[in-house]
Scaffold this active site. Structure first.
Site: not given
Ligand code: AGP
Length: 588
Positions: A2, A27, A75, A99-100, A464, A468, A471, A487, A583
């Protein structure tokens, strides 16, 4: 998270409140509102959705002599994003923004209801203004002080009353700044203050007090102190990034604080509790399917290890885009969990609809209340990560894993309270470590590929870490089970094959160590992350010794995030907005 603004002692407080809330939009929020003392009454205007909705409403309000006011962007953490749940929350003669999380709000609410006090919202915040008015007997300062003494949890609070030309404030756990310019201003972060104020006091925990148009009366606990002012940042943009180079960097650094929010009121000395859940929801469940995409899928894979090991519940983790077309066997003894930061990922949402149609119980782990996935799921545990601006997910991933860890403890009735808090602590970025990773990153720019390897929960972390890097640096990288390298992939080993090895001391240490040695023996270039230094590695990043693998997990997670970011920065890439990515993938 928030956002809060407030001001007193200026010509038109409404302008600052609206401008200030605009500067806090970054935010993330789902509703907003202001409360203004005008013509001897407190006028409250609230709206759901974008700030423009609030602005349009405010334009239709006639102000005669607006003296001071407070504002808020919400939020949602407790209670749906509705106008009733939007802040400011009002009593008979006062209004509050917060906020909190008030951890003991249900206890306070029950007590006040027994005293005949009615509540209209689902929020924890409303107890603040109700409690203040319960204590009020003509002395606002005393009533405010008594209110604070009853609150447990995290809060940044501004409260105004019709009886005083003052703004009462308090800070504990959530950020709040008081600043001086022509008048006196409040904000959750620097950005709203720039252009209005010139010097700011960044409130510390358990600082509180009140302001009138001329002075700041400040206490730390019960001791009266003087504010100590600092200069404000010059630019709003750098202020929004908190002085960091990228939102992703800011979000990596804020993970520790964010995880405190995620666990607040949930990770308790007596074990895990979820206000959102009732244990009966899990009656008849003998297995779990987790459906997600990308980073959220990787979090789900971590959940599998924890849920099967701790809660003894068979758990399958599925890539949503595969699951939805596979005609899976969905039986009613299955709990269907979807994990999503945005709550709008098309593939994940479609699998959720499939599960609902098949009559399964559904649970969402999501960061955005009122999103499509939250509206569709039977139950939701909100991640409380706040808005994640960086397209490459960091803090959302951290909150997803943390929530799955708490959920496995909850189902297993296991209490890992201390370990969870230890994991939050080690997520704090050590500046010297970050400097080391900055230097190290220059060596990993031109190989013919990257492998991230790990075993058990460190295998999803390897996946993961590789994602990172891919991407944001656009360098190819693969996450791989450490035991699988022999393998086939080990054929790639030479001095230009870069390997990041996640070497846990607590899980399969010897076996992972021998996997590393196999690669080093074939001249691969290996960066080992571990609490145990090993000679046979080209680079080494040390983590703290601990006897809990999840603590190792969170510390290694931060290192893999920083490494990916520093390599990408050296490549000159836009870390926050990598090419080709969105995103939230709301299309198939
Ligand atoms: C991860 O860094 C990406 N932004 C992407 O893999 C993301 O995790 C995926 O598109 C799933 O998105 P969501 O968590 O909003 O469902």
């Amino acid at each position: 998270m928030c956002g809060i603004v407030g001001c007193i002692g200026i010509e038109n407080p409404v302008d600052y409140l609206i401008d200030g809330l605009k500067e806090l939009e970054y935010r993330g929020y789902d509703s907003a509102g202001i409360a203004v003392k005008d013509n001897n009454e407190i006028k409250v205007i609230k709206a759901v959705g974008k700030l423009k909705n609030l602005e349009d409403k405010v334009k239709n309000v006639k102000f005669y002599n607006p003296e001071f006011g407070i504002g808020h962007t919400r939020w949602a953490t407790h209670g749906k994003p509705t106008e009733i749940n939007a802040h400011p929350h009002v009593g008979k003669f006062s209004a509050v923004v917060h906020n909190g999380i008030i951890e003991n709000y249900q206890e306070i609410k029950k007590f006040l209801q027994k005293e005949g006090i009615d509540f209209i919202s689902q929020t924890d915040t409303e107890v603040i203004v109700r409690l203040f008015e319960y204590f009020y007997n003509g002395d606002s300062f005393e009533a405010f002080k008594k209110t604070l003494e009853k609150l447990e949890g995290a809060y940044a609070v501004l409260l105004i009353t019709n009886s005083d030309n003052k703004i009462f404030f308090a800070k504990k756990g959530s950020p709040l700044i008081v600043a001086k310019g022509e008048g006196i201003y409040f904000a959750s972060s620097d950005a709203p203050l720039i252009g209005y104020a010139n010097r700011a006091h960044y409130l510390e925990d358990e600082e509180w007090g009140y302001v009138n148009e001329n002075e700041i009366i400040l206490f730390r606990k019960n001791e009266k102190i003087s504010p100590y002012f600092k200069e404000l940042p010059a630019s709003k943009e750098s202020a929004k990034k908190g002085g960091f180079r990228f939102y992703m960097e800011k979000e990596i650094y804020e993970q520790s604080d964010i995880l405190k929010e995620t666990t607040l009121g949930r990770n308790t000395p007596n074990g895990i509790k979820f206000d959102e859940l009732d244990r009966s929801f899990f009656d008849g469940i003998s297995n779990i399917i987790i459906s997600a995409c990308g980073t959220s899928y990787h979090a789900g894979l971590v959940g599998k290890y924890l849920l099967e090991r701790d809660a003894k519940i068979r758990t399958n983790v599925e890539v949503a885009s595969e699951l939805r077309y596979r005609a899976p066997l969905l039986t009613k003894d299955t709990l269907f969990i979807v994990i999503s930061q945005s709550g709008e990922t098309a593939d994940t949402l479609e699998t959720l609809k499939m599960a609902k149609k098949a009559g399964l119980k559904t649970l969402a782990l999501c960061n955005v209340d009122n999103s499509s996935i939250v509206r569709e799921a039977d139950k939701t545990i909100l991640l409380r990560a706040g808005i994640e601006k960086g397209v490459a997910s960091t803090k959302a991933f951290a909150t997803q894993v943390m929530t799955l860890w708490m959920l496995s403890n909850y189902l297993a009735q296991k209490n890992e309270y201390d370990a969870i808090n230890e994991a939050i602590e080690v997520t704090k970025v050590d500046i010297s470590l970050h400097e080391k990773i900055k230097r190290l990153s220059k060596r990993y720019l031109h190989g013919h590929g990257f492998f991230y390897i790990g075993r058990d929960i460190f295998f999803p972390l390897a996946l993961e870490g590789a994602l990172k890097l891919k991407e944001i640096s656009y360098i190819h990288a693969e996450g791989y089970p450490a035991g699988e390298m022999k393998h086939g992939p080990i054929a790639l080993a030479d001095e230009d094959l870069y390997v990041v090895a996640l070497l846990s001391k607590n899980i399969l240490y010897e076996k992972t160590k021998s996997n590393i040695e196999e690669l080093v023996a074939r001249d691969a270039t290996v960066l080992t992350i571990s609490s145990e230094y090993i000679e046979m590695t080209d680079d080494f990043v040390k983590i703290n010794k601990t006897n809990h693998p999840m603590v190792e997990f969170f510390e290694m997670m931060v290192i893999t995030q920083l490494l990916a970011m520093e390599v990408a920065i050296r490549m000159g890439n836009d870390v926050d907005m990598p090419r080709n990515l969105a995103k939230s993938v709301t299309v198939e």
